[in-house]
Design a protein around this motif. Structure first.
Motif, PDB file in Angstrom:
ATOM      1  N   SER A 112       0.681  -1.327  -0.118  1.00  0.00           N
ATOM      2  CA  SER A 112      -0.170  -0.114   0.112  1.00  0.00           C
ATOM      3  C   SER A 112       0.814   1.403   0.386  1.00  0.00           C
ATOM      4  N   PHE A 113       2.193   0.937  -0.392  1.00  0.00           N
ATOM      5  CA  PHE A 113       2.851   2.420  -0.039  1.00  0.00           C
ATOM      6  C   PHE A 113       4.320   1.909  -1.092  1.00  0.00           C
ATOM      7  N   ASP A 114       4.416   3.394  -1.958  1.00  0.00           N
ATOM      8  CA  ASP A 114       5.479   3.742  -2.400  1.00  0.00           C
ATOM      9  C   ASP A 114       6.756   3.425  -1.724  1.00  0.00           C
ATOM     10  N   SER A 115       6.320   3.717  -0.855  1.00  0.00           N
ATOM     11  CA  SER A 115       8.112   3.726   0.046  1.00  0.00           C
ATOM     12  C   SER A 115       8.065   3.924   1.341  1.00  0.00           C
ATOM     13  N   VAL A 116       8.990   3.066   2.274  1.00  0.00           N
ATOM     14  CA  VAL A 116       8.939   3.194   3.521  1.00  0.00           C
ATOM     15  C   VAL A 116      10.189   3.826   4.090  1.00  0.00           C
ATOM     16  N   ILE A 117      10.208   4.605   4.994  1.00  0.00           N
ATOM     17  CA  ILE A 117      11.355   5.654   5.261  1.00  0.00           C
ATOM     18  C   ILE A 117      11.527   5.338   6.927  1.00  0.00           C
ATOM     19  N   ASN A 118      13.139   5.857   7.209  1.00  0.00           N
ATOM     20  CA  ASN A 118      13.277   5.924   8.593  1.00  0.00           C
ATOM     21  C   ASN A 118      14.206   6.099   9.806  1.00  0.00           C
ATOM     22  N   ARG A 119      14.503   6.925  10.744  1.00  0.00           N
ATOM     23  CA  ARG A 119      15.648   7.886  11.489  1.00  0.00           C
ATOM     24  C   ARG A 119      15.372   7.301  12.953  1.00  0.00           C
ATOM     25  N   HIS A 120      16.516   6.921  12.338  1.00  0.00           N
ATOM     26  CA  HIS A 120      16.827   6.405  14.290  1.00  0.00           C
ATOM     27  C   HIS A 120      15.997   5.398  15.232  1.00  0.00           C
ATOM     28  N   LEU A 121      15.428   4.887  14.091  1.00  0.00           N
ATOM     29  CA  LEU A 121      14.679   3.541  15.015  1.00  0.00           C
ATOM     30  C   LEU A 121      14.683   2.167  15.132  1.00  0.00           C
ATOM     31  N   LEU A 122      15.761   1.689  14.658  1.00  0.00           N
ATOM     32  CA  LEU A 122      16.527   0.641  14.793  1.00  0.00           C
ATOM     33  C   LEU A 122      15.864  -0.223  15.773  1.00  0.00           C
ATOM     34  N   TRP A 123      17.093   1.112  16.121  1.00  0.00           N
ATOM     35  CA  TRP A 123      17.613   0.402  17.762  1.00  0.00           C
ATOM     36  C   TRP A 123      16.542   0.341  18.942  1.00  0.00           C
ATOM     37  N   THR A 124      15.789   1.003  18.162  1.00  0.00           N
ATOM     38  CA  THR A 124      14.581   0.719  19.392  1.00  0.00           C
ATOM     39  C   THR A 124      13.827  -0.319  19.188  1.00  0.00           C
ATOM     40  N   LEU A 125      14.320  -1.174  18.517  1.00  0.00           N
ATOM     41  CA  LEU A 125      12.933  -1.900  18.212  1.00  0.00           C
ATOM     42  C   LEU A 125      13.257  -3.626  18.622  1.00  0.00           C
ATOM     43  N   PRO A 126      12.542  -4.411  19.840  1.00  0.00           N
ATOM     44  CA  PRO A 126      12.510  -6.015  20.691  1.00  0.00           C
ATOM     45  C   PRO A 126      12.925  -6.587  19.224  1.00  0.00           C
ATOM     46  N   ASN A 127      11.801  -6.872  18.111  1.00  0.00           N
ATOM     47  CA  ASN A 127      12.125  -7.523  17.027  1.00  0.00           C
ATOM     48  C   ASN A 127      12.583  -6.712  15.692  1.00  0.00           C
ATOM     49  N   PRO A 128      13.757  -6.537  15.531  1.00  0.00           N
ATOM     50  CA  PRO A 128      13.558  -5.421  13.993  1.00  0.00           C
ATOM     51  C   PRO A 128      13.421  -6.881  12.687  1.00  0.00           C
ATOM     52  N   GLU A 129      14.073  -7.807  12.835  1.00  0.00           N
ATOM     53  CA  GLU A 129      13.452  -8.271  11.789  1.00  0.00           C
ATOM     54  C   GLU A 129      12.256  -8.824  11.496  1.00  0.00           C
ATOM     55  N   LYS A 130      11.088  -8.127  12.384  1.00  0.00           N
ATOM     56  CA  LYS A 130       9.856  -8.439  12.162  1.00  0.00           C
ATOM     57  C   LYS A 130       9.498  -7.276  11.675  1.00  0.00           C
ATOM     58  N   ALA A 131       9.893  -6.401  12.525  1.00  0.00           N
ATOM     59  CA  ALA A 131       9.453  -5.133  11.482  1.00  0.00           C
ATOM     60  C   ALA A 131      10.320  -4.863  10.602  1.00  0.00           C
ATOM     61  N   LEU A 132      11.203  -5.504   9.715  1.00  0.00           N
ATOM     62  CA  LEU A 132      11.641  -4.889   8.687  1.00  0.00           C
ATOM     63  C   LEU A 132      10.780  -5.833   7.320  1.00  0.00           C
ATOM     64  N   GLN A 133      10.113  -6.836   7.710  1.00  0.00           N
ATOM     65  CA  GLN A 133       9.247  -8.204   7.843  1.00  0.00           C
ATOM     66  C   GLN A 133       8.226  -7.184   7.223  1.00  0.00           C
ATOM     67  N   GLU A 134       7.667  -6.599   8.182  1.00  0.00           N
ATOM     68  CA  GLU A 134       6.460  -6.159   8.019  1.00  0.00           C
ATOM     69  C   GLU A 134       6.151  -4.597   6.822  1.00  0.00           C
ATOM     70  N   TRP A 135       7.222  -3.560   7.231  1.00  0.00           N
ATOM     71  CA  TRP A 135       7.964  -2.421   6.343  1.00  0.00           C
ATOM     72  C   TRP A 135       8.018  -3.063   4.816  1.00  0.00           C
ATOM     73  N   SER A 136       8.240  -4.235   4.602  1.00  0.00           N
ATOM     74  CA  SER A 136       8.582  -4.811   3.667  1.00  0.00           C
ATOM     75  C   SER A 136       7.333  -5.641   2.878  1.00  0.00           C
ATOM     76  N   ARG A 137       6.164  -5.473   3.645  1.00  0.00           N
ATOM     77  CA  ARG A 137       4.721  -5.983   3.529  1.00  0.00           C
ATOM     78  C   ARG A 137       4.196  -5.015   2.775  1.00  0.00           C
ATOM     79  N   VAL A 138       3.827  -3.800   3.168  1.00  0.00           N
ATOM     80  CA  VAL A 138       2.961  -2.831   2.936  1.00  0.00           C
ATOM     81  C   VAL A 138       3.850  -2.922   2.030  1.00  0.00           C
ATOM     82  N   LEU A 139       5.350  -2.226   1.074  1.00  0.00           N
ATOM     83  CA  LEU A 139       5.675  -1.716   0.197  1.00  0.00           C
ATOM     84  C   LEU A 139       5.460  -2.891  -1.093  1.00  0.00           C
ATOM     85  N   LYS A 140       5.289  -1.254  -2.201  1.00  0.00           N
ATOM     86  CA  LYS A 140       4.820  -2.246  -3.581  1.00  0.00           C
ATOM     87  C   LYS A 140       5.806  -2.900  -3.797  1.00  0.00           C
TER      88      LYS A 140
END
Length: 251
Positions: A112-140
């Motif tokens: 549903s998105f053309d791009s997913v962006i973020n800054r200074h976020l990955l280090w705050t996440l308990p499950n970064p790989e799960k987050a990346l999978q989610e970001w990839s899921r919503v990316l066209k």
């Protein structure tokens, strides 16, 4: 897990009012703003894209993207950060909407998105790989992901020495403790990318979730302009490694 995320959100709630006043967080000069606009434009281009800014904080990247003609959503777990983002977005007539959402469990449809962006976020996440999978899921398919991160560690004896000198100057001149950790020991143990993480490790994570053409983005101009605005003590203290990565979804 819910307790971990609540603690993270509460920490950033407390910092929301002063976050953009910190060096290397909010803009401090027109040249710094231009460096950021050049970086985002080089990666995303100038054609309007529907963007998801994950962990938007005060809406920093969303405002930059908005000025370049893009639009979309900014999400965060911190209600106070989101309040700042809404206010600052309104002040510049920005084209982003903001809502509370979990970076690891996105409330959006597939592709549903053309791009997913973020800054200074990955280090705050308990499950970064799960987050990346989610970001990839919503990316066209054909969409681009941009991650701006830092190791928040100082590598090499020379840099550690300079950083220590800068921190000592901060302690003396500002009468505050620059060595105070941002999170509790218990929380830090739950965050796998909080420190001593090399950029190559994040690149490997992006490739692990089947993103393609993973490459480093030149952040030199941004870092130089950020450093230019800092007094000496902060230029010495801020020796951690900053980096940006872009990747494409091909299927």
């Amino acid at each position: 897990m819910e307790c971990i995320k609540n603690e993270v959100a509460e920490y950033w709630n407390q910092w929301s009012g002063s976050y953009d006043q910190q060096y290397a967080h909010g803009l401090k000069s027109s040249l710094e703003e231009q460096a950021w606009m050049n970086l985002i434009s080089d990666v995303l281009g100038r054609n309007p894209l529907r963007i998801l800014d994950v962990g938007t904080g005060t809406g920093f990247l969303a405002r930059i993207a908005s000025k370049l003609g893009h639009f979309g959503y900014g999400i965060d777990l911190s209600s106070e950060m989101l309040a700042q983002a809404v206010e600052k977005n309104h002040a510049v007539n920005g084209s982003f909407a903001f809502e509370m959402a979990d970076a690891e469990e996105l409330p959006y449809d597939n592709e549903s998105f053309d791009s997913v962006i973020n800054r200074h976020l990955l280090w705050t996440l308990p499950n970064p790989e799960k987050a990346l999978q989610e970001w990839s899921r919503v990316l066209k398919p054909g969409g681009i992901m941009l991650i701006i991160n830092a190791g928040w560690s100082t590598f090499g004896a020379w840099n550690r020495g300079l950083s220590f000198c800068g921190q000592c100057l901060i302690a003396v001149q500002e009468m505050k403790n620059p060595w105070k950790e941002n999170y509790s020991v218990q929380l830090r143990e739950q965050l796998p990318l909080i420190e001593k993480v090399r950029p190559e490790e994040v690149k490997n994570l992006l490739q692990k979730v089947s993103l393609q053409q993973v490459s480093f983005v030149n952040m030199r101009d941004v870092v130089e302009e950020e450093m230019r605005t800092m007094p000496l003590r902060y230029r010495l203290a801020y020796r951690h490694e900053r980096y940006a990565l872009s990747a494409y979804k091909t299927r």
